[in-house]
Design a protein around this motif. Sequence first.
Motif, mmCIF file in Angstrom:
data_model
loop_
_atom_site.group_PDB
_atom_site.id
_atom_site.type_symbol
_atom_site.label_atom_id
_atom_site.label_comp_id
_atom_site.label_asym_id
_atom_site.label_seq_id
_atom_site.Cartn_x
_atom_site.Cartn_y
_atom_site.Cartn_z
ATOM 1 N N UNK A 15 16.325 61.187 17.162
ATOM 2 C CA UNK A 15 17.073 61.244 15.894
ATOM 3 C C UNK A 15 18.224 62.214 16.072
ATOM 4 N N UNK A 16 19.457 61.785 15.819
ATOM 5 C CA UNK A 16 20.653 62.651 15.934
ATOM 6 C C UNK A 16 20.783 63.426 14.647
ATOM 7 N N UNK A 17 20.435 64.687 14.709
ATOM 8 C CA UNK A 17 20.484 65.545 13.519
ATOM 9 C C UNK A 17 21.798 66.301 13.397
ATOM 10 N N UNK A 18 22.807 66.004 14.342
ATOM 11 C CA UNK A 18 24.103 66.701 14.305
ATOM 12 C C UNK A 18 24.846 66.285 13.035
ATOM 13 N N UNK A 19 25.338 67.293 12.295
ATOM 14 C CA UNK A 19 26.096 66.934 11.088
ATOM 15 C C UNK A 19 27.384 66.166 11.471
ATOM 16 N N UNK A 20 27.796 65.329 10.540
ATOM 17 C CA UNK A 20 29.007 64.546 10.805
ATOM 18 C C UNK A 20 30.220 65.445 10.948
ATOM 19 N N UNK A 21 30.280 66.559 10.226
ATOM 20 C CA UNK A 21 31.423 67.471 10.327
ATOM 21 C C UNK A 21 31.524 68.090 11.715
ATOM 22 N N UNK A 22 30.325 68.368 12.312
ATOM 23 C CA UNK A 22 30.330 68.930 13.659
ATOM 24 C C UNK A 22 30.796 67.907 14.675
ATOM 25 N N UNK A 23 30.388 66.690 14.468
ATOM 26 C CA UNK A 23 30.864 65.634 15.358
ATOM 27 C C UNK A 23 32.380 65.471 15.269
ATOM 28 N N UNK A 24 32.889 65.546 14.035
ATOM 29 C CA UNK A 24 34.342 65.418 13.845
ATOM 30 C C UNK A 24 35.079 66.586 14.492
ATOM 31 N N UNK A 25 34.465 67.800 14.373
ATOM 32 C CA UNK A 25 35.115 68.978 14.986
ATOM 33 C C UNK A 25 35.180 68.844 16.495
ATOM 34 N N UNK A 26 34.040 68.394 17.071
ATOM 35 C CA UNK A 26 34.021 68.224 18.518
ATOM 36 C C UNK A 26 35.036 67.160 18.966
ATOM 37 N N UNK A 27 35.153 66.139 18.171
ATOM 38 C CA UNK A 27 36.150 65.110 18.507
ATOM 39 C C UNK A 27 37.557 65.671 18.452
ATOM 40 N N UNK A 28 37.808 66.503 17.424
ATOM 41 C CA UNK A 28 39.136 67.136 17.327
ATOM 42 C C UNK A 28 39.393 68.071 18.512
ATOM 43 N N UNK A 29 38.311 68.810 18.882
ATOM 44 C CA UNK A 29 38.479 69.724 20.027
ATOM 45 C C UNK A 29 38.839 68.953 21.301
ATOM 46 N N UNK A 30 38.155 67.810 21.475
ATOM 47 C CA UNK A 30 38.482 67.010 22.665
ATOM 48 C C UNK A 30 39.937 66.524 22.621
ATOM 49 N N UNK A 31 40.370 66.106 21.426
ATOM 50 C CA UNK A 31 41.768 65.643 21.293
ATOM 51 C C UNK A 31 42.757 66.786 21.545
#
Length: 216
Positions: A15-31
């Motif tokens: 079960x992926x318990x990572x919040x969606x905001x954290x996923x978005x932040x990580x995506x922004x960091x990668x960008x």
Amino acid sequence: MSSAAINASLANPRVNLMPRSELARRERDRLVRGWVWGVLGAIVVAALIIAAAFWLKYTADQRLAAEQARTNNLLVELASLGEVSQALAAEQELTAFRADAMAVDLAWAPVLAKVTGVLPGDTTVTGFDFAVGAAPTGDDPTMQAGITGTVTFDSPTPLDIVPLIRSLRGVEGVLFADGQSLSSDSEGGSYSYLLNVIFDQTVYSGQYAVAEEGGE
């Protein structure tokens, strides 16, 4: 899907318990990291291009400076040869002037020898009066008048002047010959003859003529 795989997935549920905001932040960091590396790469490429341009300009300036120094050296050498060039030009001018002034140069002794060569042995040349003709024009010198004048000679006996004049006309360089007058002293012991003679331009020495280009 096989029954074994289904049983394995059911035995280990994820079960992926990572919040969606954290996923978005990580995506922004990668960008952001991608953009940063892209900008850094562009800066490096631009720096390399600028460095190459400066290097090309530097090497071009060095070559230009070398060529300018070589040109200056050549100009200095040419300036040092200026006096030599002036001297050569003056020599050519004086040579041409001498050639014009001495175009009608000749030796009188050979001219008189041509006349005396056909005279009888007991005659004596008592005078001559010659005038030099025009300068050579490039035409056939044997057809152009060189010197014109008269020759006076004495003989103790009367001469048959006709064959003598014919002989003189056959002399090399003589264009014209003829008798002008005959006189004798009151006692008839001496006879004086006056001849008109015209020589062609082969009597000119040509010693000071300027050599034509291409000649030996």
